[in-house]
Design a protein around this motif. Structure first.
Motif, PDB file in Angstrom:
ATOM      1  N   GLN A  77       0.831  -1.203   0.000  1.00 43.10           N
ATOM      2  CA  GLN A  77       0.000   0.000   0.000  1.00 43.10           C
ATOM      3  C   GLN A  77       0.866   1.255   0.000  1.00 43.10           C
ATOM      4  N   GLU A  82      -0.474   4.401  -2.074  1.00 46.41           N
ATOM      5  CA  GLU A  82      -0.249   5.789  -1.633  1.00 46.41           C
ATOM      6  C   GLU A  82       0.842   6.408  -2.509  1.00 46.41           C
ATOM      7  N   TYR A 276       0.111  10.516   8.820  1.00 47.19           N
ATOM      8  CA  TYR A 276      -0.443   9.173   8.964  1.00 47.19           C
ATOM      9  C   TYR A 276      -0.293   8.664  10.397  1.00 47.19           C
ATOM     10  N   THR A 282      -4.344   4.371  10.557  1.00 45.97           N
ATOM     11  CA  THR A 282      -3.312   4.216   9.519  1.00 45.97           C
ATOM     12  C   THR A 282      -1.925   4.066  10.134  1.00 45.97           C
TER      13      THR A 282
END
Length: 316
Positions: A77, A82, A276, A282
């Protein structure tokens, strides 16, 4: 008792003498013992926990955080979903490259000046090292400013107009002057960026300046006197004596500067990761971001070491 027996007894009673090298190593370990203890009992557990989070899936319950194994999901991810992370890291590296060189050059230049004999030398050294000491508290808030333009604007010193309304001084005039003088867009952007981050350069070069200054003071005065007797110019003395003798410290300061600037709070990559980290949902992805960024820093340090080590002159 025979003479040989006495000699054997004397030899056995002697305590082992520690060599100077081993003695220096022993005292070195004593002085670094607090750091070693802190690394073993504070930082290493935190690093291990962060690594576990980066490979896990965190579920927040009434009993606390429960981590289940997720494999490479968070890294996948971070790298492919991202997309802003990699772009931010690349842009951050591009911004920091010229700043690293500027900090090293500025620190080396000022160390050579502060190593000269002149009145008020001690005061001058203190003044240049003050930003490192006071770069906390209220003064550290200046780091949140994006450029010197913010400092000028906050003091009302920009775009001062005369009676006719014409600008006497302005930041745009400085940019225009640099651009027209250099006549090169890339070089102009580097110089403008250096002027723009003047405060950051000064606060980031105090430690490097001190290291360079200590290295210059460690060079024997006899070498300079011999060079003057031989008729060497100041330029030749610099390149034949000062620079080779201090070259190992250039590598040390380069590595220190890379790590320092890459981990500064105003770094775009660090700010991206912190956004984050502020969100508990997250946190595992933020941990993956942190480890990827750590690997980038280590690779960058390795590249710097391989490129610079050939220029280092070690004195026996």
């Amino acid at each position: 008792m025979s003479v040989q027996a006495k000699e054997v007894k004397v030899k056995k009673s002697r305590k082992p003498v520690m060599s100077l090298e081993r003695k220096n190593s022993f005292f070195g370990y004593i002085f670094t013992l607090p750091i070693i203890i802190g690394l073993a009992f504070v930082y290493l557990p935190v690093l291990f926990q962060s690594l576990m989070y980066s490979f896990g899936d965190i579920n927040i319950t009434n009993e606390g955080w429960q981590v289940s194994w997720a494999g490479w999901q968070n890294y996948n991810q971070a790298l492919f979903v991202e997309e802003g992370f990699l772009r931010t890291v690349i842009e951050s590296i591009g911004t920091l490259l010229p700043q690293i060189l500027i900090v090293i050059i500025f620190a080396f230049f000022m160390a050579n000046i502060l190593n000269q004999k002149f009145r008020g030398r001690t005061i001058a050294r203190v003044i240049f090292f003050i930003p490192v000491i006071i770069s906390t508290g209220i003064v550290s808030e200046l780091d949140s400013m994006s450029s010197m333009l913010d400092v000028y604007n906050s003091g009302g010193k920009m775009e001062t107009g005369g009676a006719s309304g014409a600008n006497i001084f302005g930041y745009n005039q400085i940019e225009e002057l640099i651009t027209n003088t250099l006549n090169n867009a890339t070089l102009s952007n580097i110089v403008i960026g250096a002027v723009d981050s003047l405060y950051s350069v000064i606060t980031s070069s105090g430690v490097q300046m001190l290291v360079f200054l200590a290295g210059l003071q460690g060079i024997s005065v006899n070498m300079y006197e011999a060079a003057k007797v031989e008729g060497a110019t100041g330029w030749e003395v610099f390149w034949k004596i000062s620079f080779p003798m201090i070259s190992p410290l250039i590598l040390v300061n380069l590595i220190y500067t890379v790590i320092d600037l890459f981990l500064k709070s105003d770094n775009a990559a660090i700010q991206f990761i912190n956004r984050y980290l502020d969100n508990a949902s997250t946190y595992e992805v933020a941990s993956a971001f942190s480890w990827i960024y750590t690997i980038v820093i280590l690779l960058f340090v390795g590249i710097v070491f391989l490129l610079v080590k050939k220029l280092i002159v070690y004195q026996d």
